[in-house]
Enzyme design. Structure first.
Site, PDB file in Angstrom:
ATOM      1  N   LYS A  81     -18.474  -5.437  30.374  1.00  0.00           N
ATOM      2  CA  LYS A  81     -17.277  -5.679  31.183  1.00  0.00           C
ATOM      3  C   LYS A  81     -16.441  -4.396  31.306  1.00  0.00           C
ATOM      4  O   LYS A  81     -15.907  -4.087  32.369  1.00  0.00           O
ATOM      5  CB  LYS A  81     -16.446  -6.807  30.562  1.00  0.00           C
ATOM      6  CG  LYS A  81     -15.385  -7.300  31.504  1.00  0.00           C
ATOM      7  CD  LYS A  81     -14.799  -8.636  31.155  1.00  0.00           C
ATOM      8  CE  LYS A  81     -13.872  -9.085  32.280  1.00  0.00           C
ATOM      9  NZ  LYS A  81     -12.827  -9.980  31.835  1.00  0.00           N
TER      10      LYS A  81
ATOM     11  N   ASN B 105     -15.248  -2.443  34.638  1.00  0.00           N
ATOM     12  CA  ASN B 105     -13.836  -2.114  34.879  1.00  0.00           C
ATOM     13  C   ASN B 105     -13.627  -0.602  34.997  1.00  0.00           C
ATOM     14  O   ASN B 105     -12.758  -0.150  35.757  1.00  0.00           O
ATOM     15  CB  ASN B 105     -12.962  -2.662  33.741  1.00  0.00           C
ATOM     16  CG  ASN B 105     -12.830  -4.177  33.806  1.00  0.00           C
ATOM     17  OD1 ASN B 105     -12.936  -4.776  34.866  1.00  0.00           O
ATOM     18  ND2 ASN B 105     -12.622  -4.808  32.669  1.00  0.00           N
TER      19      ASN B 105
ATOM     20  N   ALA C 199       2.096 -13.697  26.655  1.00  0.00           N
ATOM     21  CA  ALA C 199       1.959 -14.865  27.546  1.00  0.00           C
ATOM     22  C   ALA C 199       2.270 -14.461  28.971  1.00  0.00           C
ATOM     23  O   ALA C 199       3.160 -15.004  29.608  1.00  0.00           O
ATOM     24  CB  ALA C 199       2.875 -15.986  27.075  1.00  0.00           C
ATOM     25  N   GLY C 200       1.532 -13.456  29.463  1.00  0.00           N
ATOM     26  CA  GLY C 200       1.647 -13.078  30.869  1.00  0.00           C
ATOM     27  C   GLY C 200       0.784 -14.006  31.702  1.00  0.00           C
ATOM     28  O   GLY C 200       0.712 -15.222  31.449  1.00  0.00           O
ATOM     29  N   ALA C 201       0.092 -13.444  32.684  1.00  0.00           N
ATOM     30  CA  ALA C 201      -0.715 -14.259  33.597  1.00  0.00           C
ATOM     31  C   ALA C 201      -1.765 -15.066  32.843  1.00  0.00           C
ATOM     32  O   ALA C 201      -1.847 -16.298  32.964  1.00  0.00           O
ATOM     33  CB  ALA C 201      -1.385 -13.331  34.614  1.00  0.00           C
ATOM     34  N   MET C 202      -2.577 -14.399  32.049  1.00  0.00           N
ATOM     35  CA  MET C 202      -3.689 -15.082  31.369  1.00  0.00           C
ATOM     36  C   MET C 202      -3.196 -15.953  30.211  1.00  0.00           C
ATOM     37  O   MET C 202      -3.625 -17.105  30.058  1.00  0.00           O
ATOM     38  CB  MET C 202      -4.687 -14.048  30.832  1.00  0.00           C
ATOM     39  CG  MET C 202      -5.438 -13.325  31.900  1.00  0.00           C
ATOM     40  SD  MET C 202      -6.530 -14.424  32.832  1.00  0.00           S
ATOM     41  CE  MET C 202      -7.929 -14.499  31.747  1.00  0.00           C
ATOM     42  N   GLY C 203      -2.305 -15.408  29.389  1.00  0.00           N
ATOM     43  CA  GLY C 203      -1.804 -16.169  28.250  1.00  0.00           C
ATOM     44  C   GLY C 203      -1.138 -17.459  28.695  1.00  0.00           C
ATOM     45  O   GLY C 203      -1.329 -18.525  28.089  1.00  0.00           O
TER      46      GLY C 203
ATOM     47  N   SER D 138      -7.167  -5.243  38.559  1.00  0.00           N
ATOM     48  CA  SER D 138      -5.890  -5.346  37.833  1.00  0.00           C
ATOM     49  C   SER D 138      -5.228  -3.981  37.627  1.00  0.00           C
ATOM     50  O   SER D 138      -4.009  -3.869  37.670  1.00  0.00           O
ATOM     51  CB  SER D 138      -6.090  -6.044  36.492  1.00  0.00           C
ATOM     52  OG  SER D 138      -7.009  -5.310  35.709  1.00  0.00           O
TER      53      SER D 138
HETATM   54  P1  NAD Z   1      -0.030  -9.463  32.268  1.00  0.00           P
HETATM   55  O1  NAD Z   1       0.374  -8.117  32.776  1.00  0.00           O
HETATM   56  O2  NAD Z   1       0.186 -10.629  33.148  1.00  0.00           O
HETATM   57  O3  NAD Z   1       0.713  -9.750  30.897  1.00  0.00           O
HETATM   58  C1  NAD Z   1       0.526  -8.899  29.788  1.00  0.00           C
HETATM   59  C2  NAD Z   1       1.884  -8.702  29.110  1.00  0.00           C
HETATM   60  O4  NAD Z   1       2.714  -7.878  29.947  1.00  0.00           O
HETATM   61  C3  NAD Z   1       2.637 -10.006  28.869  1.00  0.00           C
HETATM   62  O5  NAD Z   1       3.263  -9.940  27.611  1.00  0.00           O
HETATM   63  C4  NAD Z   1       3.640 -10.020  29.994  1.00  0.00           C
HETATM   64  O6  NAD Z   1       4.803 -10.758  29.727  1.00  0.00           O
HETATM   65  C5  NAD Z   1       3.961  -8.546  30.133  1.00  0.00           C
HETATM   66  N1  NAD Z   1       4.506  -8.261  31.461  1.00  0.00           N
HETATM   67  C6  NAD Z   1       3.874  -8.421  32.653  1.00  0.00           C
HETATM   68  N2  NAD Z   1       4.709  -8.101  33.675  1.00  0.00           N
HETATM   69  C7  NAD Z   1       5.874  -7.737  33.109  1.00  0.00           C
HETATM   70  C8  NAD Z   1       7.125  -7.308  33.638  1.00  0.00           C
HETATM   71  N3  NAD Z   1       7.330  -7.149  34.955  1.00  0.00           N
HETATM   72  N4  NAD Z   1       8.109  -7.002  32.766  1.00  0.00           N
HETATM   73  C9  NAD Z   1       7.921  -7.113  31.424  1.00  0.00           C
HETATM   74  N5  NAD Z   1       6.752  -7.537  30.860  1.00  0.00           N
HETATM   75  C10 NAD Z   1       5.749  -7.836  31.695  1.00  0.00           C
HETATM   76  O7  NAD Z   1      -1.558  -9.331  31.799  1.00  0.00           O
HETATM   77  P2  NAD Z   1      -2.759 -10.359  32.028  1.00  0.00           P
HETATM   78  O8  NAD Z   1      -3.223 -10.229  33.421  1.00  0.00           O
HETATM   79  O9  NAD Z   1      -2.392 -11.660  31.464  1.00  0.00           O
HETATM   80  O10 NAD Z   1      -3.882  -9.655  31.126  1.00  0.00           O
HETATM   81  C11 NAD Z   1      -3.975  -9.822  29.708  1.00  0.00           C
HETATM   82  C12 NAD Z   1      -5.330  -9.277  29.281  1.00  0.00           C
HETATM   83  O11 NAD Z   1      -6.381 -10.056  29.889  1.00  0.00           O
HETATM   84  C13 NAD Z   1      -5.612  -7.831  29.749  1.00  0.00           C
HETATM   85  O12 NAD Z   1      -6.409  -7.184  28.810  1.00  0.00           O
HETATM   86  C14 NAD Z   1      -6.392  -8.025  31.040  1.00  0.00           C
HETATM   87  O13 NAD Z   1      -7.178  -6.919  31.370  1.00  0.00           O
HETATM   88  C15 NAD Z   1      -7.236  -9.231  30.649  1.00  0.00           C
HETATM   89  N6  NAD Z   1      -7.748 -10.034  31.765  1.00  0.00           N
HETATM   90  C16 NAD Z   1      -6.922 -10.375  32.804  1.00  0.00           C
HETATM   91  C17 NAD Z   1      -7.434 -11.168  33.818  1.00  0.00           C
HETATM   92  C18 NAD Z   1      -6.554 -11.616  34.975  1.00  0.00           C
HETATM   93  O14 NAD Z   1      -7.081 -12.229  35.912  1.00  0.00           O
HETATM   94  N7  NAD Z   1      -5.239 -11.401  34.932  1.00  0.00           N
HETATM   95  C19 NAD Z   1      -8.766 -11.607  33.778  1.00  0.00           C
HETATM   96  C20 NAD Z   1      -9.561 -11.266  32.674  1.00  0.00           C
HETATM   97  C21 NAD Z   1      -9.029 -10.475  31.669  1.00  0.00           C
END
Ligand code: NAD
Length: 309
Positions: free
Chosen positions: A186, A190, A8-12, A259
Site C-alpha cells: 500500500k 501511495n 477521530a478525523g475522517a476514518m476514525g 489524500s
Molecule cells: P484526517 O485528516 O481526516 O484526520 C486525521 C487527524 O487530523 C484527526 O485527528 C483530525 O481531527 C485532524 N484534522 C483533520 N483536519 C483538521 C483540521 N482542519 N484542523 C485540525 N485538525 C484536523 O485523516 P484520515 O483521512 O482520517 O486518515 C487517518 C489515517 O488513515 C491516515 O494514515 C490516512 O492515510 C489513512 N487512510 C485514510 C483513508 C481515507 O479515505 N481518508 C483511507 C485509508 C487510509
C-alpha cells in the site's frame, strides 16, 4: 467493548460510528477542539453518497480529558501525529488495551512500540475510505475491508475476538498472512500516486495518461524493492505496478485526488516522511541508496514550505 478512537478525523469517525452502532461503548478522542465541540453539541453528521445526511450522537473528548480505561484503542491519526497522540494518551494505556492502527505509511509499528509493548499491538491496512467535510461532519461512500495481523502473533491474547468485534460492526476484517508485505504494497502505491499527483496537481487518471508514467513509477518502486530486500520484507514491483495501473480508469479511481493532494490543498502536513521519505531513510540505514525517493520527499517538503505548512 469499551473502544477509544484516538484520532477521530475522517476514518476514525467512520469507524467509531460503525462500532458504536454495533453496541460498543465508543469514545472519539481528538485534538481538534472545534471538531470535538461540534460532535458533543450537535452529534456527528455523516453524508452518505446518494443517501443524504444522518446525525449520530457520539461522545468526543480531547486527550487530556480522558481518564477511563479501554479494551481497545484504535489509532487513526495521520502517521506523523501518532507519536504525539500516544504521548498524550499515556495514562489510558495502563490496563494494557489492544492497540490497533490501520493508518497509512511505513513505520507506524515502530512509533507505537515506543509507548506500548509489542504484544498488545495489531497493525493492518484498510480500503475503507472517508472524507472530512468540516468539524463534526464526514462524507462517506462505498464499503471496504480490513486486513490485519498482531505484531507478535503468538503473544496477542485474542485476535479472533478482535476480528469478531470489527466484523460485528460490518467492517469486513480478516487476518493477513503477511501484514508487513501488505503495508509496503500500500505504501508503494501511495508513494507513486499520492506523491506524483500532489507534485503535478493532477488526479489519478491524469497521472496514468502521462506517456512516461511507468518510468516515473519504476524510479520509485525499484528503490522500494532494493530497500525491502535489504529489510527482508516481501515486495514485488510488478504487483504494485499492476495495482497502480488498475486505479487509472474512471470506473475505479481515475477521477480521485489522493489524500496527500487533499492535505496539500488544505494546507495540512502530508504523510511523505512515512512513504517515500521513510524508504529513503531506511535505505541510508541499510546501505541501499534510494535517491529518487529522497528527492521526491524533499520536493513535497518544499511544496509544504511554499504553502507555509
Ligand atoms: P484526517 O485528516 O481526516 O484526520 C486525521 C487527524 O487530523 C484527526 O485527528 C483530525 O481531527 C485532524 N484534522 C483533520 N483536519 C483538521 C483540521 N482542519 N484542523 C485540525 N485538525 C484536523 O485523516 P484520515 O483521512 O482520517 O486518515 C487517518 C489515517 O488513515 C491516515 O494514515 C490516512 O492515510 C489513512 N487512510 C485514510 C483513508 C481515507 O479515505 N481518508 C483511507 C485509508 C487510509
Amino acid at each position: 467493548m469499551k473502544i477509544a478512537i484516538a484520532g477521530a478525523g475522517a476514518m476514525g469517525s467512520r469507524f467509531g460510528v460503525k462500532l458504536q452502532q454495533a453496541g460498543n461503548q465508543v469514545t472519539l478522542i481528538d485534538n481538534w477542539q472545534e471538531h470535538v465541540d461540534v460532535i458533543n453539541r450537535d452529534g456527528l453528521t455523516i453524508t452518505t453518497d446518494g443517501q443524504g445526511d444522518q446525525v449520530i450522537p457520539m461522545t468526543a473528548k480531547r486527550p487530556a480529558e480522558v481518564t477511563e480505561q479501554f479494551d481497545l484503542v484504535i489509532l487513526f491519526t495521520k502517521a506523523m501525529q501518532m507519536d504525539a497522540m500516544l504521548q498524550q494518551l499515556n495514562g489510558i494505556l495502563d490496563n494494557q488495551p489492544a492497540v490497533l492502527t490501520l493508518a497509512n505509511g511505513i513505520g507506524n509499528v515502530e512509533t507505537i512500540e515506543r509507548h506500548v509493548p509489542k504484544e498488545q499491538i495489531v497493525v493492518g491496512t484498510t480500503v475503507w475510505s472517508s472524507g472530512l467535510a468540516g468539524p463534526g461532519h464526514i462524507t462517506v461512500t462505498g464499503t471496504g475491508s480490513i486486513s490485519l495481523q498482531a505484531v507478535v502473533p503468538d503473544k496477542f491474547p485474542n485476535l479472533p475476538g478482535l476480528i469478531d468485534t470489527l466484523n460485528a460492526a460490518g467492517l469486513h476484517a480478516s487476518e493477513a498472512a503477511n501484514v508487513m508485505a501488505a503495508i509496503w504494497k500500500k505504501a508503494g502505491l501511495n508513494s507513486v500516486l499520492n506523491t506524483y499527483c500532489t507534485l503535478f496537481d493532477c488526479n489519478i487518471g491524469e497521472f496514468g495518461a502521462l506517456p512516461n508514467w511507468r518510468e516515473l513509477n519504476d524510479r520509485v518502486l525499484n528503490e522500494f524493492q532494493a530497500v525491502a530486500n535489504a529489510a527482508k520484507i516481501q515486495f514485488s514491483v510488478a504487483d504494485v505496478t499492476d495495482l497502480i495501473a488498475a486505479q487509472f480508469s474512471p470506473e475505479t479511481n481515475g477521477g480521485h485526488y489522493p489524500s496527500m493532494h487533499q492535505d496539500m490543498a488544505k494546507h495540512r502536513p502530508t504523510e511523505i516522511d512515512f512513504l517515500n521519505g521513510y524508504v529513503a531513510k531506511l535505505g541510508t540505514k541499510l546501505g541501499v541508496a534510494a535517491p529518487n525517493n529522497a528527492l521526491l520527499a524533499q520536493l513535497i517538503h518544499s511544496q509544504e514550505a511554499l504553502r507555509g505548512i
